[in-house]
Motif scaffolding. Structure first.
Motif, mmCIF file in Angstrom:
data_model
loop_
_atom_site.group_PDB
_atom_site.id
_atom_site.type_symbol
_atom_site.label_atom_id
_atom_site.label_comp_id
_atom_site.label_asym_id
_atom_site.label_seq_id
_atom_site.Cartn_x
_atom_site.Cartn_y
_atom_site.Cartn_z
ATOM 1 N N GLU A 54 44.822 1.979 -11.618
ATOM 2 C CA GLU A 54 45.196 3.123 -11.776
ATOM 3 C C GLU A 54 44.446 4.536 -11.158
ATOM 4 O OE1 GLU A 54 44.827 3.998 -16.196
ATOM 5 O OE2 GLU A 54 46.182 2.533 -16.568
ATOM 6 N N LEU A 55 43.276 4.070 -10.490
ATOM 7 C CA LEU A 55 42.574 4.880 -9.861
ATOM 8 C C LEU A 55 43.242 5.421 -8.402
ATOM 9 C CD1 LEU A 55 38.874 3.275 -9.543
ATOM 10 C CD2 LEU A 55 39.412 5.288 -10.839
ATOM 11 N N SER A 56 43.120 6.624 -7.977
ATOM 12 C CA SER A 56 43.554 7.247 -6.777
ATOM 13 C C SER A 56 42.985 6.470 -5.853
ATOM 14 C CB SER A 56 43.478 8.735 -6.771
ATOM 15 O OG SER A 56 42.092 8.866 -6.585
ATOM 16 N N ASP A 57 43.609 6.508 -4.548
ATOM 17 C CA ASP A 57 42.757 5.852 -3.460
ATOM 18 C C ASP A 57 41.352 6.650 -3.117
ATOM 19 O OD1 ASP A 57 44.829 4.137 -2.670
ATOM 20 O OD2 ASP A 57 46.056 5.610 -1.411
ATOM 21 N N GLU A 58 41.555 7.931 -3.266
ATOM 22 C CA GLU A 58 40.199 8.726 -3.050
ATOM 23 C C GLU A 58 38.969 8.234 -4.246
ATOM 24 O OE1 GLU A 58 38.648 13.375 -2.705
ATOM 25 O OE2 GLU A 58 40.719 12.852 -3.501
ATOM 26 N N ASN A 59 39.582 8.065 -5.353
ATOM 27 C CA ASN A 59 38.473 7.625 -6.411
ATOM 28 C C ASN A 59 37.964 6.402 -6.125
ATOM 29 O OD1 ASN A 59 38.406 10.394 -7.574
ATOM 30 N ND2 ASN A 59 39.718 9.625 -8.931
ATOM 31 N N ARG A 60 39.037 5.583 -5.678
ATOM 32 C CA ARG A 60 38.741 4.006 -5.596
ATOM 33 C C ARG A 60 37.653 3.846 -4.381
ATOM 34 N NH1 ARG A 60 41.213 0.833 -2.235
ATOM 35 N NH2 ARG A 60 43.027 2.183 -2.141
ATOM 36 N N SER A 61 38.174 4.625 -3.446
ATOM 37 C CA SER A 61 37.365 4.460 -2.068
ATOM 38 C C SER A 61 35.948 4.982 -2.340
ATOM 39 C CB SER A 61 37.801 5.283 -0.953
ATOM 40 O OG SER A 61 37.066 5.230 0.126
ATOM 41 N N GLU A 62 35.870 5.875 -3.363
ATOM 42 C CA GLU A 62 34.389 6.291 -3.699
ATOM 43 C C GLU A 62 33.592 5.439 -4.450
ATOM 44 O OE1 GLU A 62 32.550 10.075 -6.375
ATOM 45 O OE2 GLU A 62 34.482 10.553 -5.162
ATOM 46 N N LYS A 63 34.295 4.618 -5.333
ATOM 47 C CA LYS A 63 33.458 3.790 -6.071
ATOM 48 C C LYS A 63 33.228 2.445 -5.196
ATOM 49 C CE LYS A 63 34.361 2.766 -10.214
ATOM 50 N NZ LYS A 63 35.093 2.598 -11.493
ATOM 51 N N MET A 64 33.971 2.089 -4.322
ATOM 52 C CA MET A 64 33.791 0.936 -3.515
ATOM 53 C C MET A 64 32.670 1.388 -2.362
ATOM 54 S SD MET A 64 37.722 0.105 -2.311
ATOM 55 C CE MET A 64 37.274 -1.426 -1.339
ATOM 56 N N ASN A 65 32.457 2.534 -1.989
ATOM 57 C CA ASN A 65 31.658 2.757 -1.018
ATOM 58 C C ASN A 65 29.974 3.251 -1.717
ATOM 59 O OD1 ASN A 65 33.184 2.982 1.178
ATOM 60 N ND2 ASN A 65 33.281 5.084 1.210
ATOM 61 N N ALA A 66 30.448 3.272 -3.172
ATOM 62 C CA ALA A 66 28.780 3.088 -3.763
ATOM 63 C C ALA A 66 28.297 1.766 -4.129
ATOM 64 C CB ALA A 66 29.021 3.831 -5.192
ATOM 65 N N ILE A 67 29.293 0.787 -3.749
ATOM 66 C CA ILE A 67 28.809 -0.798 -4.116
ATOM 67 C C ILE A 67 28.740 -1.373 -2.779
ATOM 68 C CG2 ILE A 67 29.845 -2.757 -4.863
ATOM 69 C CD1 ILE A 67 31.280 -0.950 -6.822
ATOM 70 N N ASN A 68 29.599 -1.107 -1.683
ATOM 71 C CA ASN A 68 29.267 -1.811 -0.322
ATOM 72 C C ASN A 68 28.665 -1.021 0.544
ATOM 73 O OD1 ASN A 68 31.302 -3.925 -1.176
ATOM 74 N ND2 ASN A 68 33.042 -2.418 -1.059
ATOM 75 N N PRO A 69 27.443 -1.513 1.046
ATOM 76 C CA PRO A 69 26.516 -0.386 1.890
ATOM 77 C C PRO A 69 27.192 -0.370 3.196
ATOM 78 C CG PRO A 69 25.682 -2.774 1.543
ATOM 79 C CD PRO A 69 26.805 -2.644 0.592
ATOM 80 N N LYS A 70 26.955 0.800 3.846
ATOM 81 C CA LYS A 70 27.133 0.932 5.153
ATOM 82 C C LYS A 70 26.488 0.435 6.238
ATOM 83 C CE LYS A 70 29.196 4.039 8.650
ATOM 84 N NZ LYS A 70 29.971 5.222 8.916
ATOM 85 N N TYR A 71 24.934 0.538 5.678
ATOM 86 C CA TYR A 71 23.758 0.148 6.519
ATOM 87 C C TYR A 71 22.954 -0.897 5.787
ATOM 88 C CZ TYR A 71 25.201 4.505 8.736
ATOM 89 O OH TYR A 71 25.944 5.596 9.673
ATOM 90 N N VAL A 72 22.695 -1.925 6.465
ATOM 91 C CA VAL A 72 21.832 -2.611 5.988
ATOM 92 C C VAL A 72 20.584 -3.365 6.946
ATOM 93 C CG1 VAL A 72 23.095 -3.879 4.195
ATOM 94 C CG2 VAL A 72 23.063 -4.906 6.623
ATOM 95 N N LEU A 73 19.346 -3.723 6.794
ATOM 96 C CA LEU A 73 18.470 -3.961 7.742
ATOM 97 C C LEU A 73 18.805 -5.341 8.533
ATOM 98 C CD1 LEU A 73 15.941 -3.127 9.170
ATOM 99 C CD2 LEU A 73 14.773 -4.166 7.237
ATOM 100 N N ARG A 74 19.785 -5.411 9.412
ATOM 101 C CA ARG A 74 19.926 -6.390 10.283
ATOM 102 C C ARG A 74 18.859 -6.940 11.056
ATOM 103 N NH1 ARG A 74 25.672 -6.704 11.029
ATOM 104 N NH2 ARG A 74 27.072 -4.907 10.019
ATOM 105 N N ASN A 75 18.649 -7.979 11.067
ATOM 106 C CA ASN A 75 17.487 -8.660 11.948
ATOM 107 C C ASN A 75 17.220 -8.178 13.391
ATOM 108 O OD1 ASN A 75 16.349 -10.376 9.985
ATOM 109 N ND2 ASN A 75 17.489 -12.163 10.553
ATOM 110 N N TYR A 76 18.386 -7.845 13.970
ATOM 111 C CA TYR A 76 18.258 -7.289 15.495
ATOM 112 C C TYR A 76 17.630 -5.848 15.305
ATOM 113 C CZ TYR A 76 22.030 -3.898 15.566
ATOM 114 O OH TYR A 76 22.973 -2.845 15.374
ATOM 115 N N MET A 77 17.992 -5.299 14.315
ATOM 116 C CA MET A 77 17.380 -3.849 14.132
ATOM 117 C C MET A 77 15.988 -4.009 13.924
ATOM 118 S SD MET A 77 20.490 -2.653 11.588
ATOM 119 C CE MET A 77 19.717 -1.072 10.879
ATOM 120 N N SER A 78 15.447 -4.953 12.911
ATOM 121 C CA SER A 78 14.297 -5.071 12.776
ATOM 122 C C SER A 78 13.301 -5.326 14.115
ATOM 123 C CB SER A 78 13.801 -6.219 11.653
ATOM 124 O OG SER A 78 14.152 -5.833 10.724
ATOM 125 N N GLN A 79 13.872 -6.362 14.926
ATOM 126 C CA GLN A 79 13.341 -6.807 16.213
ATOM 127 C C GLN A 79 13.205 -5.684 17.129
ATOM 128 O OE1 GLN A 79 11.971 -9.900 16.152
ATOM 129 N NE2 GLN A 79 11.347 -9.291 18.152
#
Length: 522
Positions: free
Chosen positions: A442-467
Motif C-alpha cells: 500500500e505504501l507509495s514509492d516515495e514512502n517505501r523508498s524512505e523506509k528502505m533507505n533507513a534500513i539499507n545503509p549507503k555507506y559502510v566501512l569497507r576494508n579498503y577504506m580503512s586501509q
C-alpha cells in the motif's frame, strides 16, 4: 576530568587474583587481576569522539587536556582507581582453549553518568597476566580499524562497544602481519573502548571448567544485579531468565550483522558479550560481493567456520557453551534446551521480516520465502555488491519494467559483462516477481523508498577504506580518519559531498593485504 564519577563495582564485589605481579600465569579463584598499563614513551592523540566523551561525563574541552592524553594512553592512572585485566576462558574455532583472559586489554575503571554505567578499557596498553607469550600491545593499523568500526557500527544501529579515543604510544611494536615469518616494526597505538562491561561468555566457562561453583554463583548474581536488574524471582528462575536475556540480545545483534553485511571473523566464545554488543574488532569485514561463504579471517580460510552465512548458527553454538557453563546453577537441561531451540526459530522469523524490509516489503505473503531464497541465489550468480544493490533497490518504482529495474541496480555488478544469457534470465525472472509483489504494497514509492533507505545503509566501512586511512595515518596524515569518522556518523544519509565512497571495492583492493582478508595480528 573533574566530572568523571568513578565507580569500582567490579573490583569491589568480585574476587581478585591475590598475586599482583605482572607475570603470565594460570589464575584460579579469581575473575580479574590488578595490572597497570605500560607507560608509553611519547603519547599523541590522533582522534577522540566528542559524542562518547559526553556519554561518559568528559567535556569537549577536557579532550584537549594533558590529563585526557595521559589517562587514555595509560601513562597515568585515574585517582581512586585500580586498573585490572579480566580472567576468562573460551572456545576458539570450536576447540576448548582453557584460560585466555585480557591479554592486550586493561580495564581502567567503571564510571557512572546520567544513571548509566560504563567500563573504560584500553586496548594495546601492555602486558597482563593473560598475555601468554605476547606483549599486550597493539599497532596503528588494527587500532584505526577498531576505533572507526565501533563508531560506524553504532551509527548503523548495530549493538556495539564504543570508541572514545585513538592514540599513538610513541613506541614501535614488532608484528608478523601474515604470520609468514616476516615480522616488522610498526607504530604502536592504544584505543579506549567503552561498554556497559566487557564480560564474555568465556567468563562463565572459566569458572565452571575449574569447578569454582561458588564463584560462578556469585558472578552470575553480580551480573543480574547490576546489568539485568529487571530479572526477579527464585534463584534458579533468575539464572534461566539471565540466559534467555543474553540469548535474545545475541539474536538481535546477529540479525543486525546480517542486515548490514557485517562479518565478525572471530566468533569465539571469549569474543561474545553478555550484553549482546559487538566486541573485539579484529579481522572483520563487510560483505562486498554477496557471498555467504566469505570470511575475512585468514586463520579461518580453510574451514570458513565464521563465514557470513554461518554467523547465526555459530551464535547458537556459542550459547550452547554458555548454557553448559550455567548448568551447575540450574541442574536441569530441558529449560536451557528450550531457550536454545527458540533462539533459532525466533531468528528465522526475525530474519524473514528483516530481509523483506530490505526489499521494501512490509506486509507478509505466503510466497515471501521463495522471493527471499530466489534473490539470495541470483545474487551469487555473478559478483554483486550487497550494499549498493540494496541501496539502489529503493529507486525502483512499481510502474518500472523489468529492464528498467535491472538498469537501476546494474552498477552493483562487479563484472557487468557476465549479466547475460542464463544469468540475465534469472535476474529478469526475479524482478518480474518482485515488481508484482511491490504492487501489493500500500505504501507509495516515495514512502517505501524512505523506509528502505533507513534500513539499507549507503555507506559502510569497507576494508579498503580503512586501509587508505591506515596508510595515510602511517605517514602522519590523519585527515582521512576524520573524514571517514564524519561520513560514518550518517551512514543512511545521501551525503553528496562523500559520494565517492558509495562505490564498489576497487580492483587494486581485491587481493591487497588489509583489504580482502586479514589475520588476527595486531
Amino acid at each position: 576530568m573533574k566530572n568523571l564519577k568513578i565507580n569500582n563495582r567490579f573490583t569491589a564485589e568480585l574476587p581478585a587474583d591475590p598475586n599482583e605481579t605482572n607475570e603470565t600465569r594460570q589464575v584460579s579463584n579469581a575473575v580479574f587481576s590488578y595490572v597497570n598499563p605500560t607507560k608509553p614513551s611519547n603519547p599523541k592523540l590522533i582522534h577522540a569522539s566528542k559524542e562518547v566523551a559526553e556519554l561518559v561525563g568528559i567535556s569537549k574541552d577536557e579532550i584537549k587536556s594533558e590529563a585526557f592524553l595521559n589517562t587514555f594512553s595509560g601513562k597515568e592512572i585515574l585517582p581512586e582507581t585500580r586498573p585490572y585485566a579480566m580472567c576468562y576462558a573460551g572456545h576458539q574455532f570450536g576447540n576448548w582453549a582453557g584460560q585466555l583472559g585480557d591479554g592486550r586489554a586493561i580495564n581502567l575503571t567503571e564510571v557512572e553518568h546520567n544513571n548509566d554505567f560504563f567500563t573504560l578499557q584500553l586496548k594495546g596498553a601492555g602486558k597482563t597476566p593473560y598475555s601468554r607469550t605476547a606483549d599486550g600491545l597493539a599497532v596503528l593499523r588494527s587500532s584505526v580499524r577498531e576505533y572507526l568500526c565501533a563508531e560506524a557500527m553504532y551509527h548503523l544501529g548495530v549493538p556495539t562497544t564504543r570508541s572514545l579515543s585513538l592514540m599513538l604510544s610513541g613506541d614501535l611494536v614488532l608484528r608478523d602481519i601474515l604470520y609468514n615469518g616476516n615480522p616488522a616494526y610498526e607504530k604502536g597505538a592504544i584505543v579506549c573502548r567503552v561498554a556497559p562491561s566487557f564480560i564474555r561468555f568465556g567468563s562463565f566457562e572459566m569458572l565452571t571448567a575449574r569447578n569454582e561453583l561458588k564463584n560462578l554463583k556469585d558472578f552470575t548474581e553480580y551480573n543480574i544485579k547490576h546489568y539485568f536488574p529487571e530479572i526477579k524471582g527464585e534463584p534458579k528462575e533468575q539464572y534461566l531468565q539471565f540466559f534467555k536475556t543474553v540469548a535474545d540480545k545475541t539474536r538481535e545483534m546477529i540479525l543486525h550483522w546480517q542486515r548490514v553485511g557485517f562479518v565478525h571473523g572471530v566468533m569465539n566464545t571469549d569474543n561474545m558479550s553478555i550484553h549482546g554488543v559487538t566486541i573485539d574488532y579484529g579481522p572483520y569485514g563487510w560483505l562486498e560481493n554477496y557471498d555467504p561463504n566469505w570470511t575475512p579471517n585468514t586463520t579461518d580460510s580453510q574451514n570458513r567456520r565464521y563465514r557470513f552465512g554461518n554467523q547465526p548458527q555459530i551464535a547458537q553454538w556459542n550459547l550452547y557453551q554458555l548454557a553448559n557453563a550455567l548448568y551447575p546453577l540450574i541442574n536441569e537441561a530441558e529449560p536451557l534446551e528450550k531457550i536454545l531451540e527458540s533462539f533459532f526459530t525466533d531468528f528465522e522469523s526475525d530474519y524473514k521480516t528483516m530481509f523483506l524490509s530490505k526489499l521494501g516489503v512490509f506486509t507478509l505473503s505466503k510466497n515471501d520465502d521463495k522471493l527471499i531464497t530466489a534473490l539470495e541465489t541470483v545474487l551469487q550468480l555473478s559478483e554483486t555488491d550487497m550494499t549498493i544493490f540494496f541501496r539502489n533497490l529503493s529507486t525502483i518504482q512499481k510502474i518500472d519494467s523489468v529492464e528498467t529495474a535491472i538498469e537501476k541496480i546494474k552498477n552493483s555488478f562487479y563484472i557487468p559483462e557476465e549479466i547475460s544469457g542464463d544469468i540475465l534470465d534469472s535476474w529478469k525472472k526475479w524482478f518480474a516477481v518482485y515488481l508484482e509483489r511491490l504492487k501489493t504494497e500500500e505504501l507509495s514509492d516515495e514512502n517505501r523508498s524512505e523506509k528502505m533507505n533507513a534500513i539499507n545503509p549507503k555507506y559502510v566501512l569497507r576494508n579498503y577504506m580503512s586501509q587508505l586511512a591506515i596508510d595515510a595515518a602511517d605517514q602522519g596524515d590523519y585527515s582521512l580518519i576524520d573524514e571517514l569518522y564524519l561520513l560514518l556518523q550518517k551512514p543512511y544519509d545521501e551525503q553528496p559531498e562523500y559520494e565517492k565512497w558509495f562505490a564498489k571495492r576497487p580492483d587494486w583492493a581485491r587481493s591487497k593485504v588489509g583489504c580482502s582478508m586479514l589475520s588476527c595480528s595486531s
